[in-house]
Design a protein around this motif. Structure first.
Motif, PDB file in Angstrom:
ATOM      1  N   HIS A 226       0.847  -1.197   0.000  1.00 50.07           N
ATOM      2  CA  HIS A 226       0.000   0.000   0.000  1.00 50.07           C
ATOM      3  C   HIS A 226       0.886   1.252   0.000  1.00 50.07           C
ATOM      4  O   HIS A 226       0.540   2.271  -0.574  1.00 50.07           O
ATOM      5  N   ALA A 227       2.042   1.150   0.659  1.00 47.05           N
ATOM      6  CA  ALA A 227       2.958   2.298   0.736  1.00 47.05           C
ATOM      7  C   ALA A 227       3.992   2.278  -0.394  1.00 47.05           C
ATOM      8  O   ALA A 227       4.949   3.055  -0.375  1.00 47.05           O
ATOM      9  N   GLY A 228       3.824   1.362  -1.358  1.00 47.84           N
ATOM     10  CA  GLY A 228       4.710   1.350  -2.518  1.00 47.84           C
ATOM     11  C   GLY A 228       6.042   0.658  -2.312  1.00 47.84           C
ATOM     12  O   GLY A 228       6.992   0.902  -3.057  1.00 47.84           O
ATOM     13  N   ARG A 229       6.137  -0.216  -1.297  1.00 41.88           N
ATOM     14  CA  ARG A 229       7.404  -0.934  -1.070  1.00 41.88           C
ATOM     15  C   ARG A 229       7.260  -2.387  -1.531  1.00 41.88           C
ATOM     16  O   ARG A 229       6.169  -2.921  -1.609  1.00 41.88           O
ATOM     17  N   GLU A 230       8.418  -3.001  -1.801  1.00 39.66           N
ATOM     18  CA  GLU A 230       8.480  -4.423  -2.162  1.00 39.66           C
ATOM     19  C   GLU A 230       8.671  -5.208  -0.869  1.00 39.66           C
ATOM     20  O   GLU A 230       9.755  -5.169  -0.287  1.00 39.66           O
ATOM     21  N   VAL A 231       7.650  -5.888  -0.436  1.00 38.50           N
ATOM     22  CA  VAL A 231       7.770  -6.585   0.848  1.00 38.50           C
ATOM     23  C   VAL A 231       7.532  -8.080   0.689  1.00 38.50           C
ATOM     24  O   VAL A 231       6.607  -8.491  -0.004  1.00 38.50           O
ATOM     25  N   ARG A 232       8.367  -8.858   1.324  1.00 32.05           N
ATOM     26  CA  ARG A 232       8.157 -10.304   1.390  1.00 32.05           C
ATOM     27  C   ARG A 232       8.382 -10.742   2.821  1.00 32.05           C
ATOM     28  O   ARG A 232       9.200 -10.164   3.525  1.00 32.05           O
ATOM     29  N   ALA A 233       7.676 -11.782   3.211  1.00 38.32           N
ATOM     30  CA  ALA A 233       7.868 -12.300   4.564  1.00 38.32           C
ATOM     31  C   ALA A 233       8.139 -13.789   4.518  1.00 38.32           C
ATOM     32  O   ALA A 233       7.503 -14.519   3.761  1.00 38.32           O
ATOM     33  N   VAL A 234       9.105 -14.206   5.306  1.00 44.28           N
ATOM     34  CA  VAL A 234       9.406 -15.624   5.477  1.00 44.28           C
ATOM     35  C   VAL A 234       8.919 -16.002   6.876  1.00 44.28           C
ATOM     36  O   VAL A 234       9.220 -15.299   7.845  1.00 44.28           O
ATOM     37  N   LEU A 235       8.139 -17.062   6.979  1.00 47.67           N
ATOM     38  CA  LEU A 235       7.722 -17.528   8.303  1.00 47.67           C
ATOM     39  C   LEU A 235       8.708 -18.619   8.705  1.00 47.67           C
ATOM     40  O   LEU A 235       8.863 -19.605   7.980  1.00 47.67           O
ATOM     41  N   GLU A 269      21.016 -21.900   6.328  1.00 48.83           N
ATOM     42  CA  GLU A 269      19.856 -22.084   5.441  1.00 48.83           C
ATOM     43  C   GLU A 269      18.915 -20.875   5.489  1.00 48.83           C
ATOM     44  O   GLU A 269      18.506 -20.350   4.451  1.00 48.83           O
ATOM     45  N   LEU A 270      18.589 -20.424   6.705  1.00 48.91           N
ATOM     46  CA  LEU A 270      17.655 -19.299   6.817  1.00 48.91           C
ATOM     47  C   LEU A 270      18.267 -18.012   6.261  1.00 48.91           C
ATOM     48  O   LEU A 270      17.597 -17.251   5.560  1.00 48.91           O
ATOM     49  N   SER A 271      19.544 -17.789   6.556  1.00 48.06           N
ATOM     50  CA  SER A 271      20.195 -16.562   6.080  1.00 48.06           C
ATOM     51  C   SER A 271      20.205 -16.517   4.557  1.00 48.06           C
ATOM     52  O   SER A 271      19.884 -15.483   3.952  1.00 48.06           O
ATOM     53  N   LEU A 272      20.549 -17.645   3.933  1.00 48.84           N
ATOM     54  CA  LEU A 272      20.590 -17.672   2.468  1.00 48.84           C
ATOM     55  C   LEU A 272      19.182 -17.514   1.890  1.00 48.84           C
ATOM     56  O   LEU A 272      18.983 -16.827   0.880  1.00 48.84           O
ATOM     57  N   ALA A 273      18.192 -18.111   2.551  1.00 53.49           N
ATOM     58  CA  ALA A 273      16.810 -18.008   2.050  1.00 53.49           C
ATOM     59  C   ALA A 273      16.334 -16.551   2.108  1.00 53.49           C
ATOM     60  O   ALA A 273      15.725 -16.047   1.156  1.00 53.49           O
ATOM     61  N   LEU A 274      16.623 -15.876   3.211  1.00 57.20           N
ATOM     62  CA  LEU A 274      16.205 -14.463   3.339  1.00 57.20           C
ATOM     63  C   LEU A 274      16.919 -13.607   2.297  1.00 57.20           C
ATOM     64  O   LEU A 274      16.326 -12.713   1.690  1.00 57.20           O
ATOM     65  N   ALA A 275      18.205 -13.887   2.101  1.00 57.11           N
ATOM     66  CA  ALA A 275      18.974 -13.115   1.125  1.00 57.11           C
ATOM     67  C   ALA A 275      18.426 -13.334  -0.283  1.00 57.11           C
ATOM     68  O   ALA A 275      18.288 -12.381  -1.064  1.00 57.11           O
ATOM     69  N   ARG A 276      18.076 -14.581  -0.602  1.00 55.37           N
ATOM     70  CA  ARG A 276      17.502 -14.858  -1.937  1.00 55.37           C
ATOM     71  C   ARG A 276      16.189 -14.108  -2.133  1.00 55.37           C
ATOM     72  O   ARG A 276      15.943 -13.542  -3.200  1.00 55.37           O
ATOM     73  N   GLU A 277      15.345 -14.086  -1.112  1.00 52.31           N
ATOM     74  CA  GLU A 277      14.059 -13.371  -1.222  1.00 52.31           C
ATOM     75  C   GLU A 277      14.300 -11.883  -1.500  1.00 52.31           C
ATOM     76  O   GLU A 277      13.624 -11.281  -2.328  1.00 52.31           O
ATOM     77  N   ALA A 282      14.370  -7.458  -5.446  1.00 53.95           N
ATOM     78  CA  ALA A 282      15.098  -6.333  -6.044  1.00 53.95           C
ATOM     79  C   ALA A 282      15.302  -6.519  -7.548  1.00 53.95           C
ATOM     80  O   ALA A 282      15.918  -5.678  -8.203  1.00 53.95           O
ATOM     81  N   GLY A 283      14.814  -7.653  -8.073  1.00 50.94           N
ATOM     82  CA  GLY A 283      14.986  -7.914  -9.508  1.00 50.94           C
ATOM     83  C   GLY A 283      16.380  -8.430  -9.844  1.00 50.94           C
ATOM     84  O   GLY A 283      16.827  -8.364 -10.982  1.00 50.94           O
ATOM     85  N   GLU A 284      17.084  -8.952  -8.834  1.00 54.88           N
ATOM     86  CA  GLU A 284      18.436  -9.483  -9.058  1.00 54.88           C
ATOM     87  C   GLU A 284      18.387 -11.014  -9.051  1.00 54.88           C
ATOM     88  O   GLU A 284      17.429 -11.607  -8.563  1.00 54.88           O
ATOM     89  N   ASP A 285      19.459 -11.624  -9.517  1.00 55.15           N
ATOM     90  CA  ASP A 285      19.544 -13.079  -9.530  1.00 55.15           C
ATOM     91  C   ASP A 285      19.711 -13.598  -8.093  1.00 55.15           C
ATOM     92  O   ASP A 285      20.719 -13.289  -7.441  1.00 55.15           O
ATOM     93  N   PRO A 286      18.763 -14.387  -7.597  1.00 54.22           N
ATOM     94  CA  PRO A 286      18.879 -14.858  -6.206  1.00 54.22           C
ATOM     95  C   PRO A 286      20.115 -15.727  -5.963  1.00 54.22           C
ATOM     96  O   PRO A 286      20.582 -15.831  -4.817  1.00 54.22           O
ATOM     97  N   ALA A 287      20.673 -16.319  -7.018  1.00 51.99           N
ATOM     98  CA  ALA A 287      21.858 -17.171  -6.852  1.00 51.99           C
ATOM     99  C   ALA A 287      23.080 -16.366  -6.401  1.00 51.99           C
ATOM    100  O   ALA A 287      24.075 -16.923  -5.928  1.00 51.99           O
ATOM    101  N   ARG A 288      22.999 -15.041  -6.536  1.00 54.53           N
ATOM    102  CA  ARG A 288      24.099 -14.177  -6.076  1.00 54.53           C
ATOM    103  C   ARG A 288      24.351 -14.355  -4.567  1.00 54.53           C
ATOM    104  O   ARG A 288      25.472 -14.172  -4.095  1.00 54.53           O
ATOM    105  N   ALA A 289      23.298 -14.690  -3.836  1.00 52.35           N
ATOM    106  CA  ALA A 289      23.427 -14.831  -2.374  1.00 52.35           C
ATOM    107  C   ALA A 289      24.503 -15.870  -2.053  1.00 52.35           C
ATOM    108  O   ALA A 289      25.452 -15.594  -1.310  1.00 52.35           O
TER     109      ALA A 289
END
Ligand SMILES: O=P(O)(O)O[C@H]1O[C@H](CO)[C@@H](O)[C@H]1O
Ligand SMILES: O=c1[nH]cc(I)c(=O)[nH]1
Length: 426
Positions: A226-235, A269-277, A282-289
């Motif tokens: 709603h505020a124009g940001r790109e948001v994702r959440a990992v549970l 595992e969690l750190s890499l998953a958050l970085a990939r998200e 951001a429109g970047e290749d998640p494999a960069r993580a």
């Protein structure tokens, strides 16, 4: 503003308009609405709830109650935020990975809350490292290093600061719209375009079950959109602590080990998953993580970040410079079998009692105390094996701490290890 009418409207289950909410928050920050009226309204919200539209408007009003940082021109700015857990040093791993992958991580973090640790407290175990930065310093470091983490500024979302303190003493903390607006108002005011949320679920988290965590995550994602940001959440699962280290200096050591590729599997595992998200958002290749983690570029970014904020960057190559408390106690298994449970809440309390967290606001904390978990859920143990090592100082809090730790472990015959990442909300 007719404060009484506004409160009555929510008390009776009505829906506020955006203009009403903006006026209410502005009046509260100016002092025209006193704490007792705000407290009555918070309780009405606690019982009646708010629609997603109301929550989004409330959040915007809170975000604009003070300074809003302008990060435009800095490139792809990203913030990562955890809802709070035990052993959660993820920011210290994810932030350098993202910065090394070319995003600009400019974020504010909190201190420990209740039994959970705080990113700023952990970083302060690095000699010389400074959390208080002026806006100019914050922006310059974001530009020059691509990674800056500061303490929560008082000028940012001041409405939340006042409301949170009031919620804390009026029984109105556990309300999903109030939690979502509190967290997201600070994230929106801090300016990053991409926001990656890690919503913790389980015994050591503020959200105890998946249904509530999912509701909170969806609401925060929709507020951000709603505020124009790109948001994702990992549970992610927080029944048992993340990684094997819980404390402050000991957690920084583990984060460094993880960036070197020598960390525990769950944290990695969690750190890499958050970085990939974040990279994908951001429109970047998640494999960069994974690439920057493996190449050592993320570790190099951590060095630059620590030095830029006045810290002794030698700790990155010589983590033993991060001092642990000198006295050691070993908790041993009283039976043989498999660890079936390791209650993160109790482990958090164990570290708190040693002085690793605050019992009262403003207390000084001991960065050297902490716990190393030798055994986690699913691990086999024989009677007499070390379950955990406690680093303490001259017995301060040791009796209660070791008791909590002992209660945290359950040994049985068969363990089911729940998945670490439960869901992604995008
Ligand atoms: O903003 P980040 O670093 O995710 O901070 C969150 O994660 C930490 C661990 O629970 C707490 O400090 C919490 O506020
Ligand atoms: O920033 C916040 N963290 C945790 C809670 I609970 C809240 O309401 N706000």
């Amino acid at each position: 503003m007719h404060a009484v009418e506004f409160i009555e409207k929510k008390r009776d289950g009505g829906e506020h308009s955006p203009a009403e909410l903006q006026e209410w928050i502005a009046a509260y920050v100016e002092g025209a609405v006193p704490d007792y009226q705000m407290a009555a309204w918070l309780m009405a919200v606690y019982f009646r709830g708010m629609t997603a539209a109301e929550t989004a408007e409330l959040t915007l009003a809170m975000a604009h109650s003070g300074e809003v940082l302008d990060l435009a021109g800095l490139g792809k700015t990203v913030d990562k935020h955890s809802s709070g857990g035990v052993g959660d040093k993820t920011t210290l791993v994810v932030a350098p990975i993202l910065a090394a992958a070319g995003l600009v991580v400019a974020k504010m973090s909190g201190r420990g809350l209740a039994h959970t640790g705080g990113t700023i407290d952990k970083l302060e175990s690095i000699p010389g490292w400074r959390a208080e930065l002026s806006d100019e310093e914050f922006l310059r470091q974001a530009r020059e290093v691509g990674l800056v983490i500061a303490g929560q500024s008082k000028n940012l979302a001041p409405a939340d600061g006042k409301m949170y303190a009031l919620r804390d003493v009026t029984g109105t903390v556990p309300s999903i719209p109030l939690i979502a607006s509190s967290i997201m108002s600070k994230k929106l005011a801090a300016g990053a375009r991409i926001i990656t949320l890690d919503v913790k679920v389980g015994k050591g988290a503020f959200m105890k079950d998946l249904a509530h965590a999912r509701e909170l995550a969806r609401l925060m994602v929709s507020i951000g959109r709603h505020a124009g940001r790109e948001v994702r959440a990992v549970l992610s699962q927080m029944d048992e602590p993340l990684g094997r280290a819980v404390g402050n200096a000991i957690e920084v050591r583990e984060a460094i080990a993880t960036l070197r590729g020598e960390g525990p599997g769950d944290l990695t595992e969690l750190s890499l998953a958050l970085a990939r998200e974040a990279l994908e958002a951001a429109g970047e290749d998640p494999a960069r993580a994974e690439a920057v983690w493996k190449s050592g570029a993320a570790l190099e970014k951590l060095r630059a970040f620590v030095a830029a904020q006045g810290g002794d960057a030698r700790v990155v190559d010589e983590p033993e410079r991060l001092e642990l408390a000198p006295d050691v106690y070993e908790l041993r298994a009283e039976a043989s079998g498999v660890v079936t449970e390791l209650d993160a809440y109790r482990v958090g309390l164990a570290v708190l009692r040693l002085g690793g967290g605050r019992e009262r606001k403003g207390d000084a904390i001991d960065h050297g105390v902490g716990v190393r978990l030798a055994k986690k859920v699913g691990d086999r143990v024989a009677e007499g094996d070390i379950l955990a090592t406690v680093f303490h100082r001259a017995g301060r809090g040791l009796e209660e701490s070791s008791q909590r730790l002992k209660e945290a472990y359950r040994i049985g015959q068969r363990a089911s290890v729940p998945p670490l990442i439960l869901e992604v909300v995008a």
